[in-house]
Design an enzyme around this catalytic site. Structure first.
Site, PDB file in Angstrom:
ATOM      1  N   ALA A  81       0.829  -1.212   0.000  1.00 15.31           N
ATOM      2  CA  ALA A  81       0.000   0.000   0.000  1.00 15.31           C
ATOM      3  C   ALA A  81       0.858   1.256   0.000  1.00 15.31           C
ATOM      4  CB  ALA A  81      -0.924   0.012   1.221  1.00 15.31           C
ATOM      5  N   LEU A  83       1.357   5.366  -2.338  1.00 18.49           N
ATOM      6  CA  LEU A  83       1.192   6.129  -3.576  1.00 18.49           C
ATOM      7  C   LEU A  83       2.473   6.011  -4.389  1.00 18.49           C
ATOM      8  CD1 LEU A  83      -0.529   9.328  -2.091  1.00 18.49           C
ATOM      9  CD2 LEU A  83      -1.593   7.210  -2.928  1.00 18.49           C
ATOM     10  N   SER A 124      11.929   0.165  -4.157  1.00 24.05           N
ATOM     11  CA  SER A 124      12.069   0.525  -5.568  1.00 24.05           C
ATOM     12  C   SER A 124      13.531   0.756  -5.902  1.00 24.05           C
ATOM     13  CB  SER A 124      11.278   1.809  -5.816  1.00 24.05           C
ATOM     14  OG  SER A 124      11.632   2.388  -7.040  1.00 24.05           O
ATOM     15  N   TYR A 149       8.495  10.810  -3.807  1.00 26.28           N
ATOM     16  CA  TYR A 149       8.200   9.375  -3.881  1.00 26.28           C
ATOM     17  C   TYR A 149       9.458   8.562  -3.559  1.00 26.28           C
ATOM     18  CZ  TYR A 149       7.591   4.734  -5.827  1.00 26.28           C
ATOM     19  OH  TYR A 149       7.578   3.368  -5.983  1.00 26.28           O
ATOM     20  N   LYS A 153      10.429   6.036  -0.186  1.00 26.52           N
ATOM     21  CA  LYS A 153      10.895   4.637  -0.171  1.00 26.52           C
ATOM     22  C   LYS A 153      12.214   4.522   0.594  1.00 26.52           C
ATOM     23  CE  LYS A 153       7.548   2.799  -2.457  1.00 26.52           C
ATOM     24  NZ  LYS A 153       6.627   1.861  -1.823  1.00 26.52           N
ATOM     25  N   GLY A 216       4.879   9.709 -26.712  1.00 26.07           N
ATOM     26  CA  GLY A 216       5.973  10.674 -26.658  1.00 26.07           C
ATOM     27  C   GLY A 216       7.184   9.962 -26.079  1.00 26.07           C
ATOM     28  N   PHE A 218      10.582  10.276 -24.348  1.00 20.93           N
ATOM     29  CA  PHE A 218      11.224  11.357 -23.587  1.00 20.93           C
ATOM     30  C   PHE A 218      12.746  11.337 -23.750  1.00 20.93           C
ATOM     31  CE2 PHE A 218       7.417  10.714 -20.579  1.00 20.93           C
ATOM     32  CZ  PHE A 218       6.659  11.657 -21.267  1.00 20.93           C
ATOM     33  N   GLY A 294      14.290  14.613 -14.367  1.00 23.63           N
ATOM     34  CA  GLY A 294      14.652  13.597 -13.389  1.00 23.63           C
ATOM     35  C   GLY A 294      14.948  12.224 -13.976  1.00 23.63           C
TER      36      GLY A 294
HETATM   37  P1  NAD Z   1      -0.924   0.372  -7.122  1.00 22.97           P
HETATM   38  O1  NAD Z   1      -1.244   1.818  -6.971  1.00 22.97           O
HETATM   39  O2  NAD Z   1      -1.592  -0.382  -8.193  1.00 22.97           O
HETATM   40  O3  NAD Z   1      -1.125  -0.390  -5.731  1.00 22.97           O
HETATM   41  C1  NAD Z   1      -1.044   0.266  -4.489  1.00 22.97           C
HETATM   42  C2  NAD Z   1      -2.326  -0.049  -3.747  1.00 22.97           C
HETATM   43  O4  NAD Z   1      -2.298   0.542  -2.456  1.00 22.97           O
HETATM   44  C3  NAD Z   1      -3.579   0.498  -4.455  1.00 22.97           C
HETATM   45  O5  NAD Z   1      -4.497  -0.554  -4.600  1.00 22.97           O
HETATM   46  C4  NAD Z   1      -4.102   1.590  -3.531  1.00 22.97           C
HETATM   47  O6  NAD Z   1      -5.506   1.690  -3.594  1.00 22.97           O
HETATM   48  C5  NAD Z   1      -3.562   1.126  -2.193  1.00 22.97           C
HETATM   49  N1  NAD Z   1      -3.324   2.182  -1.212  1.00 22.97           N
HETATM   50  C6  NAD Z   1      -2.666   3.356  -1.385  1.00 22.97           C
HETATM   51  N2  NAD Z   1      -2.613   4.033  -0.228  1.00 22.97           N
HETATM   52  C7  NAD Z   1      -3.240   3.265   0.709  1.00 22.97           C
HETATM   53  C8  NAD Z   1      -3.495   3.437   2.100  1.00 22.97           C
HETATM   54  N3  NAD Z   1      -3.116   4.542   2.744  1.00 22.97           N
HETATM   55  N4  NAD Z   1      -4.180   2.453   2.744  1.00 22.97           N
HETATM   56  C9  NAD Z   1      -4.589   1.344   2.087  1.00 22.97           C
HETATM   57  N5  NAD Z   1      -4.368   1.141   0.771  1.00 22.97           N
HETATM   58  C10 NAD Z   1      -3.692   2.097   0.099  1.00 22.97           C
HETATM   59  O7  NAD Z   1       0.668   0.287  -7.293  1.00 22.97           O
HETATM   60  P2  NAD Z   1       1.582  -0.964  -7.665  1.00 22.97           P
HETATM   61  O8  NAD Z   1       2.213  -0.671  -8.966  1.00 22.97           O
HETATM   62  O9  NAD Z   1       0.863  -2.232  -7.469  1.00 22.97           O
HETATM   63  O10 NAD Z   1       2.701  -0.783  -6.560  1.00 22.97           O
HETATM   64  C11 NAD Z   1       2.665  -1.492  -5.324  1.00 22.97           C
HETATM   65  C12 NAD Z   1       3.827  -1.030  -4.483  1.00 22.97           C
HETATM   66  O11 NAD Z   1       5.047  -1.257  -5.189  1.00 22.97           O
HETATM   67  C13 NAD Z   1       3.802   0.459  -4.140  1.00 22.97           C
HETATM   68  O12 NAD Z   1       4.272   0.618  -2.817  1.00 22.97           O
HETATM   69  C14 NAD Z   1       4.791   1.062  -5.125  1.00 22.97           C
HETATM   70  O13 NAD Z   1       5.381   2.231  -4.652  1.00 22.97           O
HETATM   71  C15 NAD Z   1       5.822  -0.062  -5.238  1.00 22.97           C
HETATM   72  N6  NAD Z   1       6.553  -0.035  -6.498  1.00 22.97           N
HETATM   73  C16 NAD Z   1       5.883  -0.090  -7.684  1.00 22.97           C
HETATM   74  C17 NAD Z   1       6.578  -0.043  -8.878  1.00 22.97           C
HETATM   75  C18 NAD Z   1       5.864  -0.091 -10.204  1.00 22.97           C
HETATM   76  O14 NAD Z   1       6.471   0.167 -11.231  1.00 22.97           O
HETATM   77  N7  NAD Z   1       4.593  -0.425 -10.263  1.00 22.97           N
HETATM   78  C19 NAD Z   1       7.983   0.049  -8.864  1.00 22.97           C
HETATM   79  C20 NAD Z   1       8.639   0.096  -7.641  1.00 22.97           C
HETATM   80  C21 NAD Z   1       7.917   0.039  -6.446  1.00 22.97           C
HETATM   81  C1  UD1 Z   2       9.386   5.472 -13.050  1.00 20.89           C
HETATM   82  C2  UD1 Z   2       9.757   6.325 -11.873  1.00 20.89           C
HETATM   83  C3  UD1 Z   2      10.395   5.451 -10.808  1.00 20.89           C
HETATM   84  C4  UD1 Z   2       9.442   4.313 -10.435  1.00 20.89           C
HETATM   85  C5  UD1 Z   2       9.120   3.539 -11.716  1.00 20.89           C
HETATM   86  C6  UD1 Z   2       8.192   2.420 -11.502  1.00 20.89           C
HETATM   87  C7  UD1 Z   2      10.135   8.538 -12.872  1.00 20.89           C
HETATM   88  C8  UD1 Z   2      11.156   9.600 -13.128  1.00 20.89           C
HETATM   89  N1  UD1 Z   2      10.632   7.406 -12.306  1.00 20.89           N
HETATM   90  O1  UD1 Z   2      10.559   4.871 -13.525  1.00 20.89           O
HETATM   91  O2  UD1 Z   2      10.716   6.211  -9.664  1.00 20.89           O
HETATM   92  O3  UD1 Z   2      10.035   3.469  -9.477  1.00 20.89           O
HETATM   93  O4  UD1 Z   2       8.525   4.444 -12.655  1.00 20.89           O
HETATM   94  O5  UD1 Z   2       6.881   2.865 -11.304  1.00 20.89           O
HETATM   95  O6  UD1 Z   2       8.963   8.715 -13.111  1.00 20.89           O
HETATM   96  N2  UD1 Z   2       9.089   6.979 -21.303  1.00 20.89           N
HETATM   97  C9  UD1 Z   2       8.797   7.592 -22.499  1.00 20.89           C
HETATM   98  N3  UD1 Z   2       7.513   7.989 -22.728  1.00 20.89           N
HETATM   99  C10 UD1 Z   2       6.502   7.801 -21.815  1.00 20.89           C
HETATM  100  C11 UD1 Z   2       6.812   7.176 -20.583  1.00 20.89           C
HETATM  101  C12 UD1 Z   2       8.113   6.779 -20.358  1.00 20.89           C
HETATM  102  O7  UD1 Z   2       9.674   7.766 -23.348  1.00 20.89           O
HETATM  103  O8  UD1 Z   2       5.363   8.203 -22.085  1.00 20.89           O
HETATM  104  C13 UD1 Z   2      10.483   6.497 -21.056  1.00 20.89           C
HETATM  105  C14 UD1 Z   2      11.151   7.111 -19.843  1.00 20.89           C
HETATM  106  O9  UD1 Z   2      11.809   8.300 -20.180  1.00 20.89           O
HETATM  107  C15 UD1 Z   2      12.093   5.976 -19.425  1.00 20.89           C
HETATM  108  C16 UD1 Z   2      11.346   4.716 -19.835  1.00 20.89           C
HETATM  109  O10 UD1 Z   2      10.387   5.117 -20.806  1.00 20.89           O
HETATM  110  O11 UD1 Z   2      13.289   6.039 -20.178  1.00 20.89           O
HETATM  111  C17 UD1 Z   2      10.610   4.058 -18.666  1.00 20.89           C
HETATM  112  O12 UD1 Z   2       9.777   5.043 -18.043  1.00 20.89           O
HETATM  113  P1  UD1 Z   2       8.756   4.675 -16.869  1.00 20.89           P
HETATM  114  O13 UD1 Z   2       7.921   3.551 -17.316  1.00 20.89           O
HETATM  115  O14 UD1 Z   2       8.067   5.946 -16.485  1.00 20.89           O
HETATM  116  O15 UD1 Z   2       9.653   4.143 -15.715  1.00 20.89           O
HETATM  117  P2  UD1 Z   2      10.923   4.857 -14.996  1.00 20.89           P
HETATM  118  O16 UD1 Z   2      11.099   6.253 -15.433  1.00 20.89           O
HETATM  119  O17 UD1 Z   2      12.074   3.943 -15.113  1.00 20.89           O
END
Ligand code: NAD
Ligand code: UD1
Length: 340
Positions: A81, A83, A124, A149, A153, A216, A218, A294
């Site tokens: 859980a 954001l 992360s 964010y 973490k 797009g 980036f 970033g």
């Molecule tokens: P997600 O948003 O789909 O899942 C997070 C869930 O937590 C959601 O269902 C949301 O409703 C719930 N939530 C948020 N705040 C809450 C609270 N205060 N109380 C109860 N529930 C709450 O995201 P995800 O992609 O499944 O990510 C899960 C975890 O992994 C997160 O902590 C995220 O930061 C971490 N993470 C995700 C990625 C990614 O790329 N998806 C990468 C690195 C780390």
């Molecule tokens: C992003 C977050 C990172 C988080 C991860 C997983 C940022 C700066 N970093 O990582 O903290 O842990 O998501 O949720 O947001 N790209 C495009 N066009 C798009 C979207 C992405 O070109 O519309 C490119 C990005 O520049 C990057 C790659 O695709 O090179 C992956 O992007 P993304 O999926 O957003 O993941 P991260 O940036 O690695």
């Protein structure tokens, strides 16, 4: 023995709950549905023939957590859980620190009161900050994060280490995910971002179904093979399997340990576009845009520690990631909004 999964209705949570139920575990999910739909868990139940107990609640609400710990024989917690949108976190830092940092503190307090001692935390790759050399290794210093964010973490990892050091009978694993993508191969559950997707693969998938006009890209002037950013993409079912492996390893952990969950290889944005086009047969129009604030040029994981200690490694390649993503997006162009 029951596992409490916070954020279990979300993207990675729902796939992990499915894997847990398939393995025969009893699961309780707490999720406030701020970024998820309960439909994900209904579909998990339909796929597995078993249901997790679902409680709509907030991890910042200690009364809610206390009730769950007293009503169920919970022995372990998997904590998703929080954001997760980097850009949003710069505009709403307090919400990020409240949900991610303060929420984890409440969870730890409730675990301590209930004497539940085993925790897996969703961390992360962002904790390695902007200046670490690649590949990222768990032995490298963390910090130097560039968004609220990322800082949340990093802070939670610090808190978990301090807490575990002070309470040696606790076992805590932080899993540092790289870039989770894809969906369950059934096409029934997957990633359902609210609004315009921030991340690459959900954006590509929405272009493919005609919800967005073009991608797009980036930046095409990074020092990489084709000038676009390189990331370590990992199939969400491999991420789920990583949690099961980590859970099995918890009894051997004293205090705190961190593991990278990645594939150990990087792909450029254009390579991902190409792989998606091959899997889907759909052309993805794109336009090169300036770099996103970033964004780093390239990072990927060193995966040796997870392989050696957890006995885990990825088993799905980018073609599977793309095929499964496409099946999910094609079958559910509006995500969970339109139930089947
Ligand atoms: P997600 O948003 O789909 O899942 C997070 C869930 O937590 C959601 O269902 C949301 O409703 C719930 N939530 C948020 N705040 C809450 C609270 N205060 N109380 C109860 N529930 C709450 O995201 P995800 O992609 O499944 O990510 C899960 C975890 O992994 C997160 O902590 C995220 O930061 C971490 N993470 C995700 C990625 C990614 O790329 N998806 C990468 C690195 C780390
Ligand atoms: C992003 C977050 C990172 C988080 C991860 C997983 C940022 C700066 N970093 O990582 O903290 O842990 O998501 O949720 O947001 N790209 C495009 N066009 C798009 C979207 C992405 O070109 O519309 C490119 C990005 O520049 C990057 C790659 O695709 O090179 C992956 O992007 P993304 O999926 O957003 O993941 P991260 O940036 O690695």
């Amino acid at each position: 023995m029951t596992i409490l999964v916070t954020g279990g209705a979300g993207y990675i949570g729902s796939h992990t709950v499915l894997a847990l139920l398939e393995r025969g575990e009893d699961v309780v999910v707490v999720d406030n549905l701020s970024n998820a739909s309960a439909e994900s868990l209904r579909r998990v139940a339909a796929l597995t023939g078993k249901a997790a107990t679902f409680c709509q609640g907030d991890i910042r609400d200690i009364a809610c957590l206390n009730a769950l710990f007293s009503q169920h024989p919970i022995t372990r917690v998997i904590h998703f859980a929080g954001l997760k949108a980097v850009g949003e976190s710069t505009r709403k830092p307090l919400e990020y620190y409240q949900n991610n940092v303060a929420g984890t503190l409440v969870l730890l307090e409730a675990m301590r009161q209930a004497d539940v001692r085993q925790l897996i935390f969703s961390s992360s790759a962002t904790v390695y900050g902007a200046d670490s050399p690649v590949p990222y290794r768990e032995t490298m210093p963390t910090g130097g994060t560039s968004s609220p964010y990322g800082s949340s973490k990093f802070m939670v990892e610090q808190i978990l280490q301090d807490f575990a050091r002070a309470n040696a009978h606790f076992a805590i694993i932080a899993l540092r995910y790289f870039n989770p993508v894809g969906a369950h191969p059934s096409g029934r559950i997957g990633e359902d971002p609210l609004g315009i997707p921030n991340n690459l693969l959900p954006y590509i998938a929405q272009v493919a179904v005609g919800k967005r006009e073009k991608l797009g890209v980036f930046g095409a002037d990074f020092p990489t093979r084709d000038g676009t950013g390189v990331r370590d993409y990992i199939h969400v079912m491999d991420v789920a399997a990583g949690h099961l492996a980590a859970m099995d390893h918890l009894p051997q952990i004293s205090a705190f340990e961190a593991y990278n969950l990645g594939a150990g290889v990087g792909y450029t944005v254009l390579e991902m576009v190409n792989a998606f086009e091959q899997a889907s047969g759909v052309k993805i129009p794109y336009q090169i845009l300036p770099r996103r604030d970033g964004d780093l040029a390239a990072f990927w994981a060193d995966v040796h520690r997870a392989k050696q200690q957890l006995g885990w490694q990825v088993t799905r390649d980018i073609h599977q990631m793309m095929q499964d993503l496409w099946r999910w997006q094609k079958n559910n162009p509006h995500g969970y909004a339109v139930g089947e």
